[in-house]
Design a protein around this motif. Sequence first.
Motif, PDB file in Angstrom:
ATOM      1  N   HIS A  62      27.528  85.528   7.939  1.00  0.00           N
ATOM      2  CA  HIS A  62      28.247  85.458   9.211  1.00  0.00           C
ATOM      3  C   HIS A  62      28.051  84.122   9.903  1.00  0.00           C
ATOM      4  CE1 HIS A  62      30.243  89.340   9.597  1.00  0.00           C
ATOM      5  NE2 HIS A  62      29.283  89.763   8.769  1.00  0.00           N
ATOM      6  N   VAL A  63      26.842  83.562   9.808  1.00  0.00           N
ATOM      7  CA  VAL A  63      26.624  82.237  10.389  1.00  0.00           C
ATOM      8  C   VAL A  63      27.542  81.219   9.703  1.00  0.00           C
ATOM      9  CG1 VAL A  63      24.978  80.348  10.649  1.00  0.00           C
ATOM     10  CG2 VAL A  63      24.234  82.702  11.053  1.00  0.00           C
ATOM     11  N   LEU A  64      27.636  81.314   8.387  1.00  0.00           N
ATOM     12  CA  LEU A  64      28.490  80.375   7.652  1.00  0.00           C
ATOM     13  C   LEU A  64      29.955  80.521   8.036  1.00  0.00           C
ATOM     14  CD1 LEU A  64      27.207  80.020   4.010  1.00  0.00           C
ATOM     15  CD2 LEU A  64      27.475  78.302   5.774  1.00  0.00           C
ATOM     16  N   TRP A  65      30.422  81.766   8.092  1.00  0.00           N
ATOM     17  CA  TRP A  65      31.820  81.995   8.470  1.00  0.00           C
ATOM     18  C   TRP A  65      32.116  81.385   9.827  1.00  0.00           C
ATOM     19  CZ3 TRP A  65      32.313  87.888   6.992  1.00  0.00           C
ATOM     20  CH2 TRP A  65      32.358  87.980   5.591  1.00  0.00           C
ATOM     21  N   GLU A  66      31.174  81.565  10.751  1.00  0.00           N
ATOM     22  CA  GLU A  66      31.330  81.018  12.095  1.00  0.00           C
ATOM     23  C   GLU A  66      31.514  79.502  12.030  1.00  0.00           C
ATOM     24  OE1 GLU A  66      28.238  83.304  14.402  1.00  0.00           O
ATOM     25  OE2 GLU A  66      28.082  81.272  15.250  1.00  0.00           O
ATOM     26  N   PHE A 118      24.207  71.375  14.052  1.00  0.00           N
ATOM     27  CA  PHE A 118      25.394  72.193  13.785  1.00  0.00           C
ATOM     28  C   PHE A 118      25.068  73.352  12.848  1.00  0.00           C
ATOM     29  CE2 PHE A 118      29.413  72.667  11.215  1.00  0.00           C
ATOM     30  CZ  PHE A 118      30.177  73.253  12.212  1.00  0.00           C
ATOM     31  N   VAL A 119      24.253  73.117  11.845  1.00  0.00           N
ATOM     32  CA  VAL A 119      23.930  74.188  10.896  1.00  0.00           C
ATOM     33  C   VAL A 119      22.574  74.835  11.196  1.00  0.00           C
ATOM     34  CG1 VAL A 119      25.371  73.265   9.044  1.00  0.00           C
ATOM     35  CG2 VAL A 119      22.964  72.602   9.173  1.00  0.00           C
ATOM     36  N   LYS A 120      22.055  74.552  12.394  1.00  0.00           N
ATOM     37  CA  LYS A 120      20.812  75.174  12.857  1.00  0.00           C
ATOM     38  C   LYS A 120      19.633  74.909  11.919  1.00  0.00           C
ATOM     39  CE  LYS A 120      23.081  78.662  15.584  1.00  0.00           C
ATOM     40  NZ  LYS A 120      23.746  79.953  15.541  1.00  0.00           N
ATOM     41  N   LEU A 121      19.463  73.664  11.540  1.00  0.00           N
ATOM     42  CA  LEU A 121      18.329  73.315  10.692  1.00  0.00           C
ATOM     43  C   LEU A 121      17.521  72.169  11.300  1.00  0.00           C
ATOM     44  CD1 LEU A 121      19.819  73.430   7.071  1.00  0.00           C
ATOM     45  CD2 LEU A 121      17.985  74.865   7.966  1.00  0.00           C
ATOM     46  N   ALA A 122      17.786  71.877  12.586  1.00  0.00           N
ATOM     47  CA  ALA A 122      17.144  70.713  13.205  1.00  0.00           C
ATOM     48  C   ALA A 122      15.624  70.789  13.105  1.00  0.00           C
ATOM     49  CB  ALA A 122      17.581  70.598  14.661  1.00  0.00           C
TER      50      ALA A 122
END
Lengths: 321, 265
Positions: A186-190, A136-140
């Motif tokens: 912007h990633v966080l806001w999304e 979900f947070v693109k850290l996989a």
Amino acid sequence: MASAIASLAVPDPSHPPVIAARSITKRFGDFEAVRGIDFDVARGECFGFLGPNGAGKSSLMRMVSSVSPVTSGELHIFGMDPATNGPAIRARMGVVPQTDNLDQELTVEENLVIYGRYFDLARSQCRDRARELLDFVKLADRAGSRVEPLSGGMKRRLTIARSLMNRPELLLLDEPTTGLDPQARHVLWERLYQLKEQGVTLVLTTHYMDEAEQLCDRLVVMDHGLIVAGGTPRGLIDEHATREVLELRLAASDRSGVAQHIGDLAVRVEDLPDRVLVYTPDGDEALARLRAAGVHPLGSLVRRSSLEDVFLRLTGRTLTD
Amino acid sequence: MNALVRVMPALPGTLRRSSRMVERSVMVYRRTWMIIVSGFFEPLFYLLSIRIGFGALIGEVTVDGSLIDYAEFVAPALMASAAMNGAVYDSTMNIFYKLKHAKLYETVLATPLSPTEVAAGEILWALTRGLLYSIAFLICIVALGMASSGWILLAVPACVLIGFAFAAMGMAVTTYMRGWSDFEFIPAATLPMFLFSATFYPISSYGGWAWAVQISPLYHGAALVRAAALGDASWGIVGHVTYLVVMAGVGLAIAGRRLGTLLRA
């Protein structure tokens, strides 16, 4: 990702408020950081606290996160009193503190797993959720990495993933994007928007006006421990600013007559060292009147007024710390 | 009594939540297990030095009218001192780092855990580590032929109790530390205890100062381990145990409360 947060509560207007605060204060010795404020946060909404540094936002957030007791007043979260039901409240809440306090001795994935364990989740469940949230947070791809080498934006995303481990109904974010570059913001806001879509109640503090306008359904402006204004972003702009702002760069000799030339279209004129701001319902017309009067600005810009104008109007331009 | 009744039903939950802190430490040390293993060498070196050096030099000594091997007299006191040192290290430097620099407890307190549960959990971890070291110490004592009684097995729980008392008090003291320089005071407390707790010679050698030695918690710890090692049961044991239990309780109460005020302001 759906399954990790899909089960979160759906907004229901018939529910009592998630947070209800009545004249709460916070005092540290002689200093009163929060001086008696009231607000309600409804289920499923995004509620913002805006204010300059030292306005009392963080003290307020610590009280709401049921870590710091209120000095006086009444605070209820999920209908419970933090003084007596702290653990039960915290079990249903996610907290993203102002500075990332990730566990430096553990890896990215372990940070999430142990956090889930603090909430009494089964080990296998912790591992499943950790994997989903890292996606979900693109850290996989960083699951096995230590925390230290991550960039600021990655750490922030990890902190948000961590706050979601217990599938909170209420997420508190203290300046979630301070210090991040535009992409990371912007990633966080999304992500925050997605969470809201899924029914999570969001409460955030910020001093970025664009963030507040982007994310918040309702917000209050705090200054010196008090709420000085509140409403929807648009409502606040309508109430405390004009529709447009005309920004002018003028020769020193032209500065004095601006208000006079524009006349009734100039609701308020602010004379700053570098430029003159004219708050007006019609910027183009105001500029035309100025030109007709023989004033030719070195530069001019007509823009819609923003929350920033409201904010500066309400809390002033003086540095607070 | 009233307070006890109120606490009782909550106890299993409290214990479970405290154990999360142990789980975290296990996670950390899973990767750095060599640090734990290195702890096994300390007792070995200590005991070897006694065996080779003092033991041969001094031979037998008279304690309370009976003649015992000097190495057998000193080994239990060293075991007690090691338990003290391990617990003090774990509960001061380690805790201070996590409290002030890593902000670990701030993170944990945003979850359902309470300050006292965090304190108890950290002490529980110090005890787990202490238990491992004590077992290692015991193995070394037996392997070097410095034990004469099977009761020496009781030295392990005795050392866990010592660890508990010192870890709780160490953590309580740590909550008052302002910076790293304050840690200079810790050896100022532990070194005299190590030297003057009837560790290297019997309490009778202190003459009129014996009462002062008995203030030292390590004196009670060493006496307890020595009683176990020599299979020497006496009423004095009750006193030693009581002293250490009270110290642990007071330390834990102060640590929990202080963590609360520090982190819940």
